[in-house]
Design a protein around this motif. Structure first.
Motif, PDB file in Angstrom:
ATOM      1  N   SER A   1       0.827  -1.210   0.000  1.00 16.87           N
ATOM      2  CA  SER A   1       0.000   0.000   0.000  1.00 16.87           C
ATOM      3  C   SER A   1       0.860   1.257   0.000  1.00 16.87           C
ATOM      4  O   SER A   1       0.547   2.248  -0.688  1.00 16.87           O
ATOM      5  CB  SER A   1      -0.930   0.001   1.218  1.00 16.87           C
ATOM      6  OG  SER A   1      -1.775  -1.133   1.212  1.00 16.87           O
ATOM      7  N   GLU A   2       1.958   1.226   0.757  1.00 18.74           N
ATOM      8  CA  GLU A   2       2.847   2.391   0.785  1.00 18.74           C
ATOM      9  C   GLU A   2       3.502   2.604  -0.571  1.00 18.74           C
ATOM     10  O   GLU A   2       3.649   3.753  -1.033  1.00 18.74           O
ATOM     11  CB  GLU A   2       3.912   2.193   1.859  1.00 18.74           C
ATOM     12  CG  GLU A   2       3.357   2.258   3.281  1.00 18.74           C
ATOM     13  CD  GLU A   2       4.429   1.955   4.318  1.00 18.74           C
ATOM     14  OE1 GLU A   2       5.512   1.469   3.920  1.00 18.74           O
ATOM     15  OE2 GLU A   2       4.166   2.182   5.519  1.00 18.74           O
ATOM     16  N   VAL A  56       2.950   5.916  -3.011  1.00 28.58           N
ATOM     17  CA  VAL A  56       4.032   6.735  -3.572  1.00 28.58           C
ATOM     18  C   VAL A  56       3.856   6.870  -5.078  1.00 28.58           C
ATOM     19  O   VAL A  56       4.025   7.951  -5.661  1.00 28.58           O
ATOM     20  CB  VAL A  56       5.398   6.118  -3.214  1.00 28.58           C
ATOM     21  CG1 VAL A  56       6.517   6.851  -3.948  1.00 28.58           C
ATOM     22  CG2 VAL A  56       5.626   6.195  -1.706  1.00 28.58           C
ATOM     23  N   ARG A  57       3.528   5.743  -5.724  1.00 26.00           N
ATOM     24  CA  ARG A  57       3.375   5.772  -7.182  1.00 26.00           C
ATOM     25  C   ARG A  57       2.182   6.638  -7.601  1.00 26.00           C
ATOM     26  O   ARG A  57       2.190   7.237  -8.676  1.00 26.00           O
ATOM     27  CB  ARG A  57       3.199   4.359  -7.719  1.00 26.00           C
ATOM     28  CG  ARG A  57       4.457   3.498  -7.574  1.00 26.00           C
ATOM     29  CD  ARG A  57       4.207   2.108  -8.136  1.00 26.00           C
ATOM     30  NE  ARG A  57       5.404   1.269  -8.053  1.00 26.00           N
ATOM     31  CZ  ARG A  57       5.443  -0.010  -8.435  1.00 26.00           C
ATOM     32  NH1 ARG A  57       4.345  -0.589  -8.930  1.00 26.00           N
ATOM     33  NH2 ARG A  57       6.565  -0.695  -8.313  1.00 26.00           N
ATOM     34  N   ALA A  93      -4.251   8.852  -4.384  1.00 25.12           N
ATOM     35  CA  ALA A  93      -3.112   8.840  -3.460  1.00 25.12           C
ATOM     36  C   ALA A  93      -3.576   8.773  -1.999  1.00 25.12           C
ATOM     37  O   ALA A  93      -3.039   8.010  -1.190  1.00 25.12           O
ATOM     38  CB  ALA A  93      -2.250  10.076  -3.690  1.00 25.12           C
ATOM     39  N   LYS A  94      -4.580   9.562  -1.677  1.00 21.13           N
ATOM     40  CA  LYS A  94      -5.063   9.571  -0.296  1.00 21.13           C
ATOM     41  C   LYS A  94      -5.663   8.227   0.093  1.00 21.13           C
ATOM     42  O   LYS A  94      -5.511   7.761   1.236  1.00 21.13           O
ATOM     43  CB  LYS A  94      -6.100  10.690  -0.133  1.00 21.13           C
ATOM     44  CG  LYS A  94      -6.576  10.870   1.290  1.00 21.13           C
ATOM     45  CD  LYS A  94      -7.554  12.030   1.389  1.00 21.13           C
ATOM     46  CE  LYS A  94      -8.033  12.190   2.831  1.00 21.13           C
ATOM     47  NZ  LYS A  94      -8.997  13.325   2.959  1.00 21.13           N
ATOM     48  N   ASP A  95      -6.332   7.585  -0.863  1.00 19.30           N
ATOM     49  CA  ASP A  95      -6.934   6.276  -0.566  1.00 19.30           C
ATOM     50  C   ASP A  95      -5.861   5.243  -0.238  1.00 19.30           C
ATOM     51  O   ASP A  95      -6.015   4.444   0.705  1.00 19.30           O
ATOM     52  CB  ASP A  95      -7.767   5.794  -1.755  1.00 19.30           C
ATOM     53  CG  ASP A  95      -8.951   6.714  -2.014  1.00 19.30           C
ATOM     54  OD1 ASP A  95      -9.400   7.370  -1.045  1.00 19.30           O
ATOM     55  OD2 ASP A  95      -9.407   6.786  -3.171  1.00 19.30           O
ATOM     56  N   LEU A 113      -5.236   3.196   3.228  1.00 23.78           N
ATOM     57  CA  LEU A 113      -5.134   1.737   3.239  1.00 23.78           C
ATOM     58  C   LEU A 113      -3.870   1.285   3.964  1.00 23.78           C
ATOM     59  O   LEU A 113      -3.902   0.337   4.766  1.00 23.78           O
ATOM     60  CB  LEU A 113      -5.149   1.206   1.796  1.00 23.78           C
ATOM     61  CG  LEU A 113      -5.050  -0.319   1.637  1.00 23.78           C
ATOM     62  CD1 LEU A 113      -6.224  -1.005   2.338  1.00 23.78           C
ATOM     63  CD2 LEU A 113      -5.015  -0.696   0.158  1.00 23.78           C
ATOM     64  N   ALA A 114      -2.754   1.970   3.698  1.00 27.80           N
ATOM     65  CA  ALA A 114      -1.501   1.625   4.380  1.00 27.80           C
ATOM     66  C   ALA A 114      -1.620   1.855   5.881  1.00 27.80           C
ATOM     67  O   ALA A 114      -1.161   1.044   6.699  1.00 27.80           O
ATOM     68  CB  ALA A 114      -0.350   2.430   3.794  1.00 27.80           C
ATOM     69  N   ASP A 115      -2.245   2.981   6.274  1.00 27.91           N
ATOM     70  CA  ASP A 115      -2.427   3.244   7.705  1.00 27.91           C
ATOM     71  C   ASP A 115      -3.329   2.199   8.361  1.00 27.91           C
ATOM     72  O   ASP A 115      -3.069   1.758   9.489  1.00 27.91           O
ATOM     73  CB  ASP A 115      -3.032   4.640   7.898  1.00 27.91           C
ATOM     74  CG  ASP A 115      -2.060   5.752   7.528  1.00 27.91           C
ATOM     75  OD1 ASP A 115      -0.846   5.469   7.528  1.00 27.91           O
ATOM     76  OD2 ASP A 115      -2.523   6.880   7.237  1.00 27.91           O
TER      77      ASP A 115
END
Length: 382
Positions: free
Chosen positions: A213-214, A218-219, A226-228, A232-234
Motif C-alpha cells: 500500500s505504501e 508513492v506511485r 493517493a489519499k486512498d 489503506l496503508a495506515d
C-alpha cells in the motif's frame, strides 16, 4: 381389545422404574440408605436380648429404637457427629456396640484423622465410664482387661478404616484435579500455539499489505487515489499493531510446519517403529498456512498416540479436499495385547487437537472399535 394398552403401560412402568433405580443406585444417598439398612440388619440380631433385658423395651419398641438409630446414618456425610452421639447413647442405654462402628468409620471417612482420633478417645472414655456403672460389664466382659479387649479394637479398627478411606478419597480427588489441570494446560498451550501461528501468518500478510500500500501510495502520489492508498496503508499498519497487542506471543519458538513437513514426520514415526502410509491430496498444498499448521499438528498428535498405544502397527494417514471441506483421517490397528508397561501419557492430546480444530471452525472425532482406532478431523478450506 384392551390388552395391548395394558401391556404397553406395564412395559412403560417397568422401563421407567428400571431407569429410576439405575439412576438412584449410584448416588451417595443410595449408599447411605444401604449402609443404614446394613447396620439395622446387624443390630436386629440383638433384638431378642434387648427385649429381654432390663431396659423397659418390648420387642416392637426395641425394633423401632434400633431403626431410629440406624436412620441417623443417612446424614453421616453431612453430620457424622449425629450417628456418633446416637451410638454413645446406645452404648449407655442398650449396651449396643454395632452402631458405634459405623459412626466412627463415618467420622474418619468424612472428617479426617484428627476428628476420628478425638471421636475414638471419647468413645473409649465413655465406655469406661459406663463400665463402672452397676450392671456392667456384660457376662462376656467381667474384667476390665476383657472389656478393653472388646471395646478398644472395635473403635480403633473402625476409625482406622475410615481414615484410610478419607485419605484414599483425597488422593483420588487430587488425581482428578491433576488430570483436569493437565487437560486445561494442554488446551491453553494449544491456544497459545494457535495464537502464535495466527500472529506469524496473518502478521506476515499484513506486513506485505502495508508495504504494498505504501508503494502504491508513492506511485499514485499525483493521482486522485493517493489519499486512498495512504489510508489503506495506515489501516494495515494499525491492524498489525492491534494484532501484536491482542495475541500474547508465548507460543513455540519456531513456526509450525505445514503439509510439506508431513513426509519428514512420517519418516520419524517409521524410525520409531510405526510405519506410515501417507496419502496427500495435491489440493491441500494450496491451503492457507494456518490450516496447514492445523493439519500438521493433528497428524503429529495422532502419530504420537499410535506410537504410545499401538507400536509396530501401520498408521494410515489420508488428507483430502472434499468440496469446501478438508478431511483428515488417521487410522491404525490395535495390537492384540497391550504394551507390557503403560505408556506415559497425560491424556490431554485429544483435547489439544480438538481445541485447534475447533478454533478454525472444524470438528474432531476419535473412535475406538474392537481392533482399530480412528481419528477424523474436518476443517473448512476457506
Amino acid at each position: 381389545m384392551r390388552v395391548q394398552p395394558v401391556v404397553s403401560a406395564y412395559q412403560w412402568a417397568v422401563a421407567t422404574g428400571r431407569r429410576l433405580v439405575e439412576g438412584w443406585s449410584g448416588t451417595q444417598r443410595a449408599s447411605d440408605v444401604l449402609t443404614a439398612l446394613g447396620c439395622l440388619a446387624l443390630m436386629a440380631l440383638d433384638l431378642p436380648g434387648l427385649a429381654a433385658a432390663d431396659n423397659s423395651l418390648t420387642g416392637p419398641m426395641a425394633a423401632a429404637v434400633l431403626a431410629a438409630g440406624a436412620a441417623t446414618l443417612v446424614v453421616r456425610r453431612r453430620a457424622p457427629w449425629i450417628p456418633y452421639l446416637t451410638a454413645l447413647l446406645f452404648i449407655g442405654w442398650l449396651h449396643e456396640l454395632t452402631l458405634i462402628q459405623f459412626a466412627l468409620y463415618s467420622v474418619g471417612r468424612y472428617r479426617g484423622r484428627r476428628a476420628a482420633v478425638l471421636a475414638t478417645l471419647g468413645y473409649v472414655a465413655f465406655a469406661l465410664a459406663v463400665f463402672s456403672v452397676p450392671g456392667w460389664p456384660e457376662p462376656q466382659a467381667r474384667t476390665l482387661s476383657s472389656f478393653l479387649s472388646l471395646v478398644v479394637p472395635v473403635g480403633v479398627l473402625a476409625s482406622a478404616v475410615g481414615i484410610a478411606a478419607y485419605r484414599h478419597d483425597l488422593v483420588r480427588e487430587l488425581e482428578a484435579r491433576e488430570a483436569e489441570s493437565a487437560v486445561l494446560q494442554a488446551v491453553q498451550q494449544e491456544r497459545t500455539s494457535v495464537a502464535r501461528d495466527v500472529h506469524d501468518f496473518v502478521g506476515r500478510e499484513l506486513t506485505l499489505l502495508t508495504v504494498r500500500s505504501e508503494v502504491l501510495s508513492v506511485r499514485a502520489r499525483e493521482s486522485a487515489h493517493a489519499k486512498d492508498f495512504e489510508e489503506l496503508a495506515d489501516t494495515a499498519r494499525r491492524a498489525h499493531l492491534l494484532l501484536n497487542e491482542i495475541i500474547v506471543q508465548r507460543g513455540e519458538p519456531d513456526a509450525t510446519p505445514g503439509v510439506d513437513g508431513l513426509p519428514a514426520l512420517a519418516e520419524q514415526s517409521a524410525r520409531a517403529g510405526s510405519p506410515v502410509r501417507l496419502s496427500l491430496d495435491p489440493q491441500v498444498r494450496g491451503l492457507s498456512p494456518l490450516r496447514q499448521a492445523a493439519v500438521y499438528r493433528v497428524v503429529q498428535e495422532c502419530l504420537t498416540n499410535a506410537a504410545k498405544h499401538a507400536g509396530g502397527q501401520t498408521v494410515d494417514v489420508r488428507i483430502e479436499a472434499d468440496g469446501d471441506r478438508l478431511r483428515i483421517s488417521v487410522a491404525n490397528a490395535l495390537p492384540s495385547r497391550g504394551p507390557a508397561r503403560a505408556p506415559v501419557s497425560a491424556g490431554s492430546g485429544t483435547a489439544s487437537m480438538a481445541e485447534r480444530v475447533q478454533s478454525l471452525g472444524g470438528t474432531l472425532t476419535a473412535t475406538r472399535t474392537g481392533d482399530a482406532y480412528l481419528v477424523v478431523a474436518t476443517l473448512p478450506r476457506g
